[in-house]
Design a protein around this motif. Structure first.
Motif, PDB file in Angstrom:
ATOM      1  N   THR A  48       0.826  -1.204   0.000  1.00  0.00           N
ATOM      2  CA  THR A  48       0.000   0.000   0.000  1.00  0.00           C
ATOM      3  C   THR A  48       0.863   1.258   0.000  1.00  0.00           C
ATOM      4  OG1 THR A  48      -1.816  -1.112   1.138  1.00  0.00           O
ATOM      5  CG2 THR A  48      -1.759   1.295   1.257  1.00  0.00           C
ATOM      6  N   ALA A  49       1.912   1.261   0.815  1.00  0.00           N
ATOM      7  CA  ALA A  49       2.804   2.419   0.866  1.00  0.00           C
ATOM      8  C   ALA A  49       3.497   2.637  -0.471  1.00  0.00           C
ATOM      9  CB  ALA A  49       3.830   2.237   1.975  1.00  0.00           C
ATOM     10  N   ALA A  50       3.912   1.546  -1.102  1.00  0.00           N
ATOM     11  CA  ALA A  50       4.575   1.661  -2.404  1.00  0.00           C
ATOM     12  C   ALA A  50       3.606   2.189  -3.456  1.00  0.00           C
ATOM     13  CB  ALA A  50       5.132   0.307  -2.828  1.00  0.00           C
ATOM     14  N   GLN A  51       2.380   1.670  -3.467  1.00  0.00           N
ATOM     15  CA  GLN A  51       1.389   2.117  -4.447  1.00  0.00           C
ATOM     16  C   GLN A  51       1.083   3.603  -4.275  1.00  0.00           C
ATOM     17  OE1 GLN A  51      -2.677   0.753  -3.992  1.00  0.00           O
ATOM     18  NE2 GLN A  51      -2.928   0.534  -6.200  1.00  0.00           N
ATOM     19  N   GLU A  52       0.936   4.029  -3.041  1.00  0.00           N
ATOM     20  CA  GLU A  52       0.593   5.431  -2.782  1.00  0.00           C
ATOM     21  C   GLU A  52       1.719   6.378  -3.177  1.00  0.00           C
ATOM     22  OE1 GLU A  52      -0.469   5.430   1.321  1.00  0.00           O
ATOM     23  OE2 GLU A  52      -2.527   4.733   0.950  1.00  0.00           O
ATOM     24  N   SER A  53       2.955   5.893  -3.122  1.00  0.00           N
ATOM     25  CA  SER A  53       4.100   6.745  -3.466  1.00  0.00           C
ATOM     26  C   SER A  53       4.505   6.618  -4.925  1.00  0.00           C
ATOM     27  CB  SER A  53       5.299   6.388  -2.577  1.00  0.00           C
ATOM     28  OG  SER A  53       5.761   5.066  -2.862  1.00  0.00           O
ATOM     29  N   GLY A  54       3.827   5.739  -5.676  1.00  0.00           N
ATOM     30  CA  GLY A  54       4.164   5.538  -7.073  1.00  0.00           C
ATOM     31  C   GLY A  54       5.447   4.771  -7.279  1.00  0.00           C
ATOM     32  N   ALA A  69      15.894  -0.230   1.843  1.00  0.00           N
ATOM     33  CA  ALA A  69      14.542  -0.376   1.300  1.00  0.00           C
ATOM     34  C   ALA A  69      13.852  -1.571   1.942  1.00  0.00           C
ATOM     35  CB  ALA A  69      14.599  -0.569  -0.218  1.00  0.00           C
ATOM     36  N   PRO A  70      12.518  -1.537   1.998  1.00  0.00           N
ATOM     37  CA  PRO A  70      11.783  -2.706   2.485  1.00  0.00           C
ATOM     38  C   PRO A  70      11.773  -3.805   1.432  1.00  0.00           C
ATOM     39  CG  PRO A  70      10.256  -1.059   1.728  1.00  0.00           C
ATOM     40  CD  PRO A  70      11.618  -0.438   1.627  1.00  0.00           C
ATOM     41  N   ALA A  71      11.397  -5.003   1.843  1.00  0.00           N
ATOM     42  CA  ALA A  71      11.292  -6.120   0.906  1.00  0.00           C
ATOM     43  C   ALA A  71      10.356  -7.164   1.482  1.00  0.00           C
ATOM     44  CB  ALA A  71      12.663  -6.739   0.623  1.00  0.00           C
ATOM     45  N   SER A  74      -8.342  -0.984  -9.244  1.00  0.00           N
ATOM     46  CA  SER A  74      -7.873  -0.105  -8.167  1.00  0.00           C
ATOM     47  C   SER A  74      -6.864  -0.775  -7.250  1.00  0.00           C
ATOM     48  CB  SER A  74      -9.062   0.391  -7.340  1.00  0.00           C
ATOM     49  OG  SER A  74      -9.752  -0.697  -6.746  1.00  0.00           O
ATOM     50  N   VAL A  75      -6.871  -2.118  -7.182  1.00  0.00           N
ATOM     51  CA  VAL A  75      -5.933  -2.799  -6.288  1.00  0.00           C
ATOM     52  C   VAL A  75      -4.541  -2.809  -6.906  1.00  0.00           C
ATOM     53  CG1 VAL A  75      -7.748  -4.247  -5.292  1.00  0.00           C
ATOM     54  CG2 VAL A  75      -6.409  -5.104  -7.236  1.00  0.00           C
ATOM     55  N   PRO A  76      -3.493  -2.965  -6.095  1.00  0.00           N
ATOM     56  CA  PRO A  76      -2.127  -2.997  -6.633  1.00  0.00           C
ATOM     57  C   PRO A  76      -1.929  -4.134  -7.635  1.00  0.00           C
ATOM     58  CG  PRO A  76      -2.099  -2.752  -4.250  1.00  0.00           C
ATOM     59  CD  PRO A  76      -3.512  -3.062  -4.624  1.00  0.00           C
ATOM     60  N   LEU A  77      -1.144  -3.849  -8.655  1.00  0.00           N
ATOM     61  CA  LEU A  77      -0.815  -4.857  -9.661  1.00  0.00           C
ATOM     62  C   LEU A  77       0.521  -5.504  -9.326  1.00  0.00           C
ATOM     63  CD1 LEU A  77      -1.751  -2.895 -12.919  1.00  0.00           C
ATOM     64  CD2 LEU A  77      -3.162  -4.532 -11.642  1.00  0.00           C
ATOM     65  N   VAL A  78       0.630  -6.797  -9.637  1.00  0.00           N
ATOM     66  CA  VAL A  78       1.813  -7.582  -9.304  1.00  0.00           C
ATOM     67  C   VAL A  78       2.424  -8.151 -10.577  1.00  0.00           C
ATOM     68  CG1 VAL A  78       2.723  -9.487  -7.923  1.00  0.00           C
ATOM     69  CG2 VAL A  78       0.723  -8.198  -7.108  1.00  0.00           C
ATOM     70  N   LEU A  79       3.746  -8.026 -10.699  1.00  0.00           N
ATOM     71  CA  LEU A  79       4.469  -8.577 -11.842  1.00  0.00           C
ATOM     72  C   LEU A  79       5.231  -9.815 -11.399  1.00  0.00           C
ATOM     73  CD1 LEU A  79       5.258  -8.157 -14.846  1.00  0.00           C
ATOM     74  CD2 LEU A  79       7.307  -6.973 -14.006  1.00  0.00           C
ATOM     75  N   ARG A 107      10.066   1.139 -16.249  1.00  0.00           N
ATOM     76  CA  ARG A 107       8.895   1.593 -17.000  1.00  0.00           C
ATOM     77  C   ARG A 107       7.624   0.935 -16.468  1.00  0.00           C
ATOM     78  NH1 ARG A 107       9.338   0.770 -23.197  1.00  0.00           N
ATOM     79  NH2 ARG A 107       7.326   1.871 -23.055  1.00  0.00           N
ATOM     80  N   ALA A 108       7.727  -0.338 -16.076  1.00  0.00           N
ATOM     81  CA  ALA A 108       6.555  -1.052 -15.564  1.00  0.00           C
ATOM     82  C   ALA A 108       6.067  -0.423 -14.267  1.00  0.00           C
ATOM     83  CB  ALA A 108       6.885  -2.527 -15.352  1.00  0.00           C
ATOM     84  N   VAL A 109       6.995  -0.091 -13.368  1.00  0.00           N
ATOM     85  CA  VAL A 109       6.616   0.554 -12.111  1.00  0.00           C
ATOM     86  C   VAL A 109       6.007   1.923 -12.397  1.00  0.00           C
ATOM     87  CG1 VAL A 109       7.493   1.536  -9.954  1.00  0.00           C
ATOM     88  CG2 VAL A 109       8.286  -0.724 -10.719  1.00  0.00           C
ATOM     89  N   ALA A 110       6.605   2.669 -13.302  1.00  0.00           N
ATOM     90  CA  ALA A 110       6.073   3.993 -13.647  1.00  0.00           C
ATOM     91  C   ALA A 110       4.676   3.892 -14.247  1.00  0.00           C
ATOM     92  CB  ALA A 110       7.016   4.687 -14.622  1.00  0.00           C
ATOM     93  N   ALA A 111       4.408   2.789 -14.967  1.00  0.00           N
ATOM     94  CA  ALA A 111       3.093   2.614 -15.606  1.00  0.00           C
ATOM     95  C   ALA A 111       2.038   2.105 -14.642  1.00  0.00           C
ATOM     96  CB  ALA A 111       3.215   1.658 -16.789  1.00  0.00           C
ATOM     97  N   GLY A 112       2.461   1.556 -13.491  1.00  0.00           N
ATOM     98  CA  GLY A 112       1.452   1.124 -12.521  1.00  0.00           C
ATOM     99  C   GLY A 112       1.689  -0.188 -11.818  1.00  0.00           C
ATOM    100  N   MET A 113       2.774  -0.897 -12.126  1.00  0.00           N
ATOM    101  CA  MET A 113       3.085  -2.125 -11.391  1.00  0.00           C
ATOM    102  C   MET A 113       3.613  -1.762 -10.005  1.00  0.00           C
ATOM    103  SD  MET A 113       2.509  -5.059 -12.724  1.00  0.00           S
ATOM    104  CE  MET A 113       1.988  -5.723 -14.309  1.00  0.00           C
ATOM    105  N   THR A 114       3.195  -2.505  -8.985  1.00  0.00           N
ATOM    106  CA  THR A 114       3.629  -2.183  -7.626  1.00  0.00           C
ATOM    107  C   THR A 114       4.493  -3.279  -7.013  1.00  0.00           C
ATOM    108  OG1 THR A 114       1.655  -0.824  -7.233  1.00  0.00           O
ATOM    109  CG2 THR A 114       2.871  -1.576  -5.301  1.00  0.00           C
TER     110      THR A 114
END
Length: 283
Positions: free
Chosen positions: A11-17, A43-45, A205-210, A223-230
């Motif tokens: 959630t924190a990662a998604q909110e911060s982009g 960084a967290p993991a 709306s929920v976080p996407l996972v790669l 690029r994937a993270v910038a486009a919306g992968m969390t």
């Protein structure tokens, strides 16, 4: 440091982009390397244990989970514990008592309707126990025992409209989607569909996972993270580093018999890999 929850990290990662990386644990050295790499990266993991890894440990979740938890608690990094690619109902039910905060329940091999039904049941059961539940829609392929899969074949990738309906009907907390990666890739040659990632981000709306991120080049991951992968899952890259270091050591010291002499460089190689991926994903 006390364990944090996967939901909190994602959630924190998604909110911060930004992204958050999840690394597969097979042995104690994997867990130690993930913690060390996260500490170095600041960084967290996520420490994640798959159903295949549990099977490798004789089907007993408790021992490998306890080891990962002990490593996480001794680390200064913010780490969570996640149970990955769970198909077994019994294993799902073992997650909470074993100390996991999250589970990826995988019914993706089933027909769509059955996937929705079983996943919704898993979500209801998990949420009553405070578990954060991830699921998968689409065909990522490449898992142990699966037939080879062309990540670019028609019908393989996740449809945004279907993903929106699936997320609504199941109540999942995160959704793993098929956008061009594949599990178990040892070469980083995957090409992702970034336009599709953007469309999925807009639809769900929920976080996407790669999944299958080991085979994705650094620029593609950024690029994937910038486009919306969390949540970015990495497994094979650690095993490649581990095995490569062991091979290199034994090639130069064929008389070695003490496993500590070659597991130490293997653990260090994995820690360096973790640090690198975290630098890419978190930024």
């Amino acid at each position: 440091m006390p364990l944090v929850s996967t939901g909190e990290l994602v959630t924190a990662a998604q909110e911060s982009g930004r992204g958050v990386a999840a690394f597969n644990v097979v042995t104690l050295e994997h867990a130690e390397a993930i913690a060390a790499g996260a500490e170095r990266a600041g960084a967290p993991a996520v420490l994640q244990i798959s159903e295949n890894a549990v099977r490798f440990h004789g089907g007993d979740l408790t021992a490998v989970a306890a080891a990962a938890i002990a490593v996480a608690r001794a680390s200064s990094a913010r780490l969570s514990l996640h149970l990955d690619h769970v198909e077994s109902e019994d294993l799902l039910r073992a997650a909470h008592p074993a100390g996991f905060s999250s589970v990826m329940f995988d019914a993706s091999k089933l027909p769509y309707g059955d996937n929705v039904k079983r996943t919704a049941e898993a979500v209801r059961w998990g949420h009553r126990r405070g578990l954060w539940i991830e699921a998968e829609l689409g065909a990522i392929g490449g898992k142990h025992g699966d037939a080879p899969l062309d990540a670019h074949a028609p019908g393989v990738r996740t449809d945004p409209a279907e993903a929106a309906a699936y997320a609504a009907d199941t109540g999942v907390d995160a959704l793993a989607v098929a956008v061009g990666s594949s599990h178990a890739m040892t070469a980083r040659t995957a090409s992702l569909d970034h336009a599709l990632i953007t469309r999925l981000k807009e639809a769900v709306s929920v976080p996407l996972v790669l999944h299958g991120s080991s085979g994705v080049p650094d620029d593609e991951l950024r690029r994937a993270v910038a486009a919306g992968m969390t949540k970015i899952n990495v497994g094979t890259a650690l095993n490649t580093a581990y095995t490569g270091a062991v091979r290199d050591f034994l090639a130069t010291d064929r008389a070695a018999v003490d496993p500590r002499t070659y597991l130490a460089p293997a653990r260090e190689a994995m820690a360096a890999t973790v640090e690198h991926f975290l630098g890419v994903v978190v930024g």
